[in-house]
Design an enzyme around this catalytic site. Structure first.
Site, PDB file in Angstrom:
ATOM      1  N   GLN A  42       0.865  -1.188   0.000  1.00 13.46           N
ATOM      2  CA  GLN A  42       0.000   0.000   0.000  1.00 13.46           C
ATOM      3  C   GLN A  42       0.895   1.230   0.000  1.00 13.46           C
ATOM      4  O   GLN A  42       1.735   1.399   0.876  1.00 13.46           O
ATOM      5  CB  GLN A  42      -0.898   0.015   1.252  1.00 13.46           C
ATOM      6  CG  GLN A  42      -1.782   1.254   1.336  1.00 13.46           C
ATOM      7  CD  GLN A  42      -2.397   1.466   2.718  1.00 13.46           C
ATOM      8  OE1 GLN A  42      -2.417   2.570   3.243  1.00 13.46           O
ATOM      9  NE2 GLN A  42      -2.911   0.394   3.320  1.00 13.46           N
ATOM     10  N   LYS A  46       0.486  10.964   2.982  1.00  8.79           N
ATOM     11  CA  LYS A  46      -0.602  11.879   3.333  1.00  8.79           C
ATOM     12  C   LYS A  46      -0.289  13.327   2.973  1.00  8.79           C
ATOM     13  O   LYS A  46      -1.135  14.193   3.159  1.00  8.79           O
ATOM     14  CB  LYS A  46      -0.856  11.806   4.847  1.00  8.79           C
ATOM     15  CG  LYS A  46      -1.316  10.443   5.336  1.00  8.79           C
ATOM     16  CD  LYS A  46      -2.649  10.117   4.726  1.00  8.79           C
ATOM     17  CE  LYS A  46      -3.594   9.414   5.665  1.00  8.79           C
ATOM     18  NZ  LYS A  46      -4.821   9.024   4.954  1.00  8.79           N
ATOM     19  N   THR A 141       4.403   5.712  14.496  1.00 13.15           N
ATOM     20  CA  THR A 141       4.144   5.933  13.074  1.00 13.15           C
ATOM     21  C   THR A 141       2.807   6.635  12.850  1.00 13.15           C
ATOM     22  O   THR A 141       2.635   7.350  11.882  1.00 13.15           O
ATOM     23  CB  THR A 141       4.140   4.581  12.331  1.00 13.15           C
ATOM     24  OG1 THR A 141       5.315   3.878  12.683  1.00 13.15           O
ATOM     25  CG2 THR A 141       4.097   4.774  10.839  1.00 13.15           C
ATOM     26  N   VAL A 201       4.421  -0.927   8.856  1.00 14.68           N
ATOM     27  CA  VAL A 201       5.073   0.258   8.287  1.00 14.68           C
ATOM     28  C   VAL A 201       6.545   0.266   8.709  1.00 14.68           C
ATOM     29  O   VAL A 201       7.433  -0.146   7.966  1.00 14.68           O
ATOM     30  CB  VAL A 201       4.391   1.571   8.726  1.00 14.68           C
ATOM     31  CG1 VAL A 201       5.063   2.760   8.035  1.00 14.68           C
ATOM     32  CG2 VAL A 201       2.894   1.555   8.411  1.00 14.68           C
ATOM     33  N   LYS A 364      -3.059 -13.278  37.695  1.00 18.71           N
ATOM     34  CA  LYS A 364      -3.542 -13.758  38.987  1.00 18.71           C
ATOM     35  C   LYS A 364      -4.190 -12.616  39.749  1.00 18.71           C
ATOM     36  O   LYS A 364      -3.592 -11.558  39.911  1.00 18.71           O
ATOM     37  CB  LYS A 364      -2.362 -14.271  39.819  1.00 18.71           C
ATOM     38  CG  LYS A 364      -2.725 -14.753  41.186  1.00 18.71           C
ATOM     39  CD  LYS A 364      -1.611 -14.558  42.206  1.00 18.71           C
ATOM     40  CE  LYS A 364      -1.581 -13.160  42.797  1.00 18.71           C
ATOM     41  NZ  LYS A 364      -2.708 -12.780  43.642  1.00 18.71           N
ATOM     42  N   CYS A 443       0.145 -11.766  46.903  1.00 21.91           N
ATOM     43  CA  CYS A 443       1.327 -11.356  46.139  1.00 21.91           C
ATOM     44  C   CYS A 443       2.386 -12.455  46.114  1.00 21.91           C
ATOM     45  O   CYS A 443       3.023 -12.690  45.090  1.00 21.91           O
ATOM     46  CB  CYS A 443       1.935 -10.082  46.724  1.00 21.91           C
ATOM     47  SG  CYS A 443       0.774  -8.703  46.774  1.00 21.91           S
TER      48      CYS A 443
HETATM   49  N1  3NM Z   1      -2.736   2.834  10.262  1.00 22.87           N
HETATM   50  P1  3NM Z   1       3.830   0.682  12.360  1.00 22.87           P
HETATM   51  S1  3NM Z   1      -1.738   2.243  12.512  1.00 22.87           S
HETATM   52  C1  3NM Z   1      -0.822   3.499   8.883  1.00 22.87           C
HETATM   53  O1  3NM Z   1      -4.628   1.811  13.051  1.00 22.87           O
HETATM   54  C2  3NM Z   1      -1.400   3.013  10.121  1.00 22.87           C
HETATM   55  O2  3NM Z   1      -5.321   2.261  11.066  1.00 22.87           O
HETATM   56  C3  3NM Z   1      -3.054   2.411  11.465  1.00 22.87           C
HETATM   57  O3  3NM Z   1       2.765   1.672  11.728  1.00 22.87           O
HETATM   58  C4  3NM Z   1      -4.433   2.152  11.908  1.00 22.87           C
HETATM   59  O4  3NM Z   1       3.743  -0.599  11.633  1.00 22.87           O
HETATM   60  C5  3NM Z   1      -0.686   2.727  11.279  1.00 22.87           C
HETATM   61  O5  3NM Z   1       5.130   1.398  12.135  1.00 22.87           O
HETATM   62  C6  3NM Z   1       0.767   2.823  11.468  1.00 22.87           C
HETATM   63  O6  3NM Z   1       3.507   0.590  13.820  1.00 22.87           O
HETATM   64  C7  3NM Z   1       1.414   1.473  11.727  1.00 22.87           C
HETATM   65 MG    MG Z   2      -6.471   6.630   6.035  1.00 24.92          MG
END
Ligand code: 3NM
Ligand code: MG
Length: 517
Positions: A42, A46, A141, A201, A364, A443
């Protein structure tokens, strides 16, 4: 490429920001990742101008076509149309699915981001080809992630679309990388449906060697232990009798005695000393180390970790997470004691954070704590004491359900203790009222269980039961000793009896175990 043939196992989502891509060329990274085994790409950008998007998408499409992998464009239907690639991925704030379908036609692949059951069902009803389910774990990310749903949230969605008869493919996204991939796949799956893959990502786009990393991640997807299907072995396990599992107890206690495993406790201020003494008595080597930076070194020593949030602080929570990560990465067991889980909003949030950040081999708690962990947030606990409202069969059902959901072992302590691995459920009726009159006895059960789990038992449920019986029978024996007059004199006698039971077991004297009930 027919969309029915698309393989979603390792789904790469690109990122062009300097923080992740650095000064590398996006096309080089994608080509390397595809060579390594990425099965779907993909293009997600953005911020760039439309002309740039079209230009890069064209180049990426040349690459993906050569490797027979589909290219999807995030959000931008126009860019997908311009380059003639295989489809798009749309988020909840992007164009409506039905409209995108109208523009792209029936053969285009259209995926949708979903983070709730309602969104998932709606996307399926509107003809989504696949769902990107997330955000699994908080990730740098995507800092604007709206809902962190953890693996339990992913599984809930899988279960709902399965129940609805939908056949959309599924990947999960958010914070997935080589260190947690197998666990994420495993914990996310439901008995009726496994995830088709993971979307990633940063673990690929920021990797120094995207080709090698893709190869490694793909092998992890393939190796991920799938949820055990209903079948003969499950039916067989239901027939396990209490005495069959009790028969496994002495070997566990003897193994701890022989191995002296490390019990790493990140525990509360009240029980440090008591827990360390109990660890010694049951044959473990305790270290009370609350500083998370030490955990990677300690995790290599073959022990187990106890996270007891009895006196949680902001700093403490960060330390727990560091240690949890270190122990998960080292493949060593973690025992979670959510002390007072329902008492304050801070503790409820801490439970969520801890559970979203790693795998807990054993959870627990008392009834109130286990209810809170299960997510019945209306539970208002008074302090850290237990309160009882469920009858034994309701408790058993709750414990079994939580263990099934977390794919781990859950212990609910009380006059009757309930323990389950999601398939088998046992009740244990040992113990003594003095256990409820001194602080920290719950504990120290966490500490005891950590010793039993650290020896890599073949049957983890049996190991947990060994810990419970060792502790509770020691309490019974100690409580009726002539020199014990109350909870004060009980504690030293209890520690003595823990040691005595261990030594007797090592010498093959199992008479104490006849008290098991
Ligand atoms: N979308 P990484 S989380 C692009 O939750 C994207 O829809 C997400 O990045 C969603 O693999 C995300 O580096 C980033 O954690 C994921
Ligand atoms: Mg989107």
């Amino acid at each position: 490429m027919k969309k029915e043939d698309v393989n979603y196992s390792l789904y790469l989502v690109t990122d062009s920001t300097p923080a992740i891509l650095g000064d590398k060329n996006i096309c080089h990274v994608v080509e390397a990742a595809v060579k390594g085994g990425v099965t779907c790409v993909q293009y997600r950008d953005k911020t760039s101008d439309t002309a740039v998007l079209v230009d890069i998408a064209r180049q990426l499409h040349e690459i993906t076509k050569r490797h027979n992998v589909p290219l999807l464009i995030n959000d931008r239907i126009d860019v997908a149309l311009a380059v003639g690639c295989e489809g798009v991925h749309i988020g909840q704030d992007d164009m409506e699915l039905s409209l995108a379908r109208k523009l792209l036609g029936p053969d285009a692949i259209i995926g949708v981001t979903v983070s709730s059951v309602d969104q998932a069902l709606e996307a399926c009803n509107n003809g989504a080809d696949y769902l990107g389910i997330g955000t699994v774990y908080a990730t740098p990310t995507k800092t604007n992630a709206k809902s962190i749903i953890g693996t339990a949230g992913v599984r809930e969605i899988l279960e709902a679309i399965t129940a609805g008869g939908h056949d959309a493919q599924t990947v999960c996204i958010g914070g997935v990388n080589g260190s947690n991939l197998e666990r994420v796949m495993f914990q996310s799956s439901s008995p009726l449906r496994n995830l088709n893959g993971v979307a990633i990502v940063s673990a690929l786009m920021a990797a120094p060697d995207p080709e090698g990393e893709a190869r490694r991640l793909l092998s992890l997807v393939r190796a991920a232990p799938l949820f055990r299907q209903d079948g003969e072995d499950r039916a067989g396990q239901k027939l396990v009798e209490a005495h069959d599992i009790i028969a496994l107890v002495p070997a566990v206690i003897k193994a701890v005695h022989d191995a002296t495993p490390l019990s790493h406790n990140m525990t509360n201020l009240v029980v440090q000393n008591f827990a360390a003494n109990v660890a010694l008595a049951v044959g473990a080597s305790p270290i009370m180390a609350n500083y998370g930076e030490e955990a990677p070194d300690l995790a290599r020593l073959g022990g187990a970790l106890v996270i007891n949030m009895g006196t949680v602080t902001e700093q403490g929570l960060e330390n727990y997470l560091k240690a949890l990560r270190a122990y998960n990465q080292a493949g060593r067991p973690v025992i979670f004691d959510p002390v007072g889980a329902g008492a304050t909003s801070i503790r409820r949030a801490a439970v969520k954070t801890i559970m979203a950040n790693g795998y807990l081999d054993v959870i627990k708690g008392n009834e109130g704590e286990i209810k809170t962990v299960f997510g019945q947030n209306n539970v208002q606990q008074r302090g850290v004491d237990s309160s009882c409202t469920l009858d034994t069969s309701q408790k058993a059902e709750l414990v079994r359900k939580l263990a099934t959901r977390e794919k781990n072992i859950v212990i609910m302590t009380g006059k009757t203790d309930i323990v389950s691995d999601g398939e088998r459920v046992f009740r244990i009726d040992n113990g003594h009222e003095y256990l409820g009159m001194v602080t920290g006895t719950g504990c120290v059960l966490g500490t005891t269980v950590s010793a039993m789990m650290a020896i890599a038992p073949t049957d983890k449920l049996a190991a947990v039961i060994a810990g419970i019986l060792h502790l509770e029978i020691a309490a019974e024996v100690a409580a009726v000793r002539a020199d014990v007059q109350g909870p004060g004199t009980f504690v030293p006698a209890f520690i003595d009896e823990l040691l005595r039971i261990r030594k007797a077991t090592a010498d093959r004297d199992l008479s104490w175990l006849q008290r098991a009930k």
